[in-house]
Write a protein that holds these residues in place. Structure first.
Motif, short mmCIF file in Angstrom:
data_model
loop_
_atom_site.label_atom_id
_atom_site.label_comp_id
_atom_site.label_asym_id
_atom_site.label_seq_id
_atom_site.Cartn_x
_atom_site.Cartn_y
_atom_site.Cartn_z
N ARG A 11 -77.37 10.93 1.14
CA ARG A 11 -76.39 11.98 1.43
C ARG A 11 -76.12 12.83 0.18
N ALA A 12 -76.02 12.19 -0.97
CA ALA A 12 -75.82 12.94 -2.21
C ALA A 12 -76.99 13.86 -2.50
N TRP A 13 -78.20 13.42 -2.17
CA TRP A 13 -79.38 14.27 -2.34
C TRP A 13 -79.33 15.48 -1.40
N LEU A 14 -78.93 15.26 -0.15
CA LEU A 14 -78.78 16.38 0.77
C LEU A 14 -77.76 17.39 0.25
N ALA A 15 -76.63 16.86 -0.23
CA ALA A 15 -75.54 17.73 -0.68
C ALA A 15 -75.88 18.44 -1.99
N GLY A 16 -76.54 17.74 -2.90
CA GLY A 16 -76.75 18.29 -4.24
C GLY A 16 -78.06 19.00 -4.44
N THR A 17 -79.06 18.72 -3.58
CA THR A 17 -80.38 19.31 -3.77
C THR A 17 -80.82 20.15 -2.58
N VAL A 18 -80.85 19.57 -1.40
CA VAL A 18 -81.43 20.25 -0.25
C VAL A 18 -80.59 21.45 0.19
N LYS A 19 -79.30 21.23 0.44
CA LYS A 19 -78.47 22.34 0.92
C LYS A 19 -78.39 23.48 -0.08
N PRO A 20 -78.16 23.23 -1.38
CA PRO A 20 -78.14 24.34 -2.33
C PRO A 20 -79.47 25.10 -2.38
N LEU A 21 -80.58 24.40 -2.25
CA LEU A 21 -81.88 25.06 -2.25
C LEU A 21 -82.01 25.99 -1.05
N ILE A 22 -81.64 25.51 0.13
CA ILE A 22 -81.74 26.33 1.34
C ILE A 22 -80.82 27.54 1.25
#
Length: 278
Positions: free
Chosen positions: A126-137
Motif C-alpha cells: 500500500r505504501a508503494w501504491l501511495a508513494g510511487t504508483v499514484k504520484p507517477l500516474i
C-alpha cells in the motif's frame, strides 16, 4: 487472344494482402516493490488525445497484469463507457506476483500461515501504491483527482483494508468477494469510528463459511451515514465468476453518469443494502 488471356489472368489475381499493423492499446512500465519487478500498465480512453485540456478519472485495477485481469478490465470499462453506464477513465493495471504476500496482512491463523508462509506485507504494498504508483500516474497523465481502487478475493481484502486504514488514498473503493475470512475474520472486527470515508462497493458470491460471516459482521458495523452498496449475489455467482459479473456494476456505482436508459437495457445497480447518499 494473348491479350485477352493476360487480361483475364490479371482480373483473377487476388488483391495484395495488407501488411498487418500492431494494435496498440496502452503502455507499460516496470517498477519494483518488495524486491520484485512488476509491470504497471496504463490504458487511456480512446478520446484522450482529442481534447488536450480534458482531465480523466483513474481506475486502479489490482491483479492487473496482461496475464491476469487487465484485458477483462479494459474491455468492461470500455463497454460501460460505450453504453453510458459509467464514466470513461484511465485504467491502471497493477501486476501482482505473490498475491498473499502483497495483498494480505499477517495472520494469526496457523493453517493460513502454513499454507501462505510469505503472506503479510500488504502495508508495504500500500505504501508503494501511495508513494510511487499514484504520484507517477498523476504526474504523467491528465487526471481529474478521482481515483477508484478495485480488486477481488485477496485483492478485495486489500481494498477493504485500505478503505479502513488509509481512506484518503482513493475517492472510491470496490471490493468484490473480499477474503474476509483471513486472520479469523480480523478485518470485520476492527472498530470503524464515525469519520467519513469514500464510497464503497462490496459484494458477496456463494463462498459461504467464514467469508460470509465476516461479511455479515462487517456490514453490521457500517454506519448508516457511510455511502456504500452491498450487492448480494450468493444465489447467482460463484467465486470464479464474481469479478467478471460485477466489475461493470461496481463502476456504475462509483463513477455514475446521468444516463436515464440503463434500466431499460438491464443495467441495474443492485444494492441489497445501502448507506449514505452514495
Amino acid at each position: 487472344m494473348i491479350t485477352l488471356l493476360a487480361a483475364a489472368a490479371l482480373a483473377a489475381a487476388p488483391a495484395p494482402t495488407p501488411e498487418p499493423q500492431p494494435l496498440v492499446i496502452g503502455e507499460t512500465g516496470t517498477l519494483e516493490v518488495l524486491g520484485q519487478r512488476r509491470e504497471v500498465s496504463i490504458v487511456l480512453p480512446p478520446d484522450y488525445a482529442k481534447d488536450p485540456e480534458k482531465r480523466w478519472p483513474v481506475v486502479y485495477q489490482l491483479d492487473g497484469d496482461i496475464r491476469q485481469d487487465l484485458m477483462m478490465g479494459v474491455g468492461l470499462l470500455r463497454w460501460n463507457a460505450l453504453w453510458g453506464r459509467s464514466e470513461d477513465a484511465i485504467l491502471v493495471g497493477i501486476a501482482t506476483k505473490d498475491r498473499q504476500r502483497e495483498l494480505l496482512p499477517a495472520t494469526k491463523d496457523p493453517a493460513e500461515a502454513k499454507r501462505y508462509p510469505t503472506a503479510g506485507e500488504s502495508a508495504a504494498f500500500r505504501a508503494w501504491l501511495a508513494g510511487t504508483v499514484k504520484p507517477l500516474i498523476e504526474a504523467r497523465y491528465r487526471t481529474d483527482g478521482s481515483a477508484v481502487l478495485i480488486g477481488e478475493s485477496a485483492a478485495g481484502h486489500f481494498v477493504v483494508e485500505t478503505w479502513e486504514l488509509a481512506p484518503q488514498l482513493f475517492t472510491g473503493y470496490a471490493a468484490i468477494s473480499p477474503s474476509l475470512q483471513w486472520d479469523f475474520e480480523a478485518l470485520s472486527r476492527r472498530p470503524l469510528g464515525t469519520a467519513p470515508r469514500p464510497p464503497l462497493y462490496i459484494s458477496l458470491a456463494d463462498e459461504g463459511g467464514a467469508m460470509e460471516s465476516g461479511m455479515e459482521r462487517f456490514l453490521a458495523v457500517l454506519p448508516q451515514s457511510q455511502p456504500y452498496c452491498f450487492s448480494d449475489r450468493r444465489k447467482e455467482l460463484h467465486h470464479a465468476t464474481t469479478l467478471h459479473g460485477l466489475f461493470p456494476e461496481a463502476l456504475q456505482y462509483l463513477m455514475p453518469t446521468e444516463a436515464d436508459w440503463l434500466t431499460d437495457y438491464g443495467m441495474v445497480l443492485r444494492c441489497e443494502r445501502r448507506g449514505g447518499a452514495g
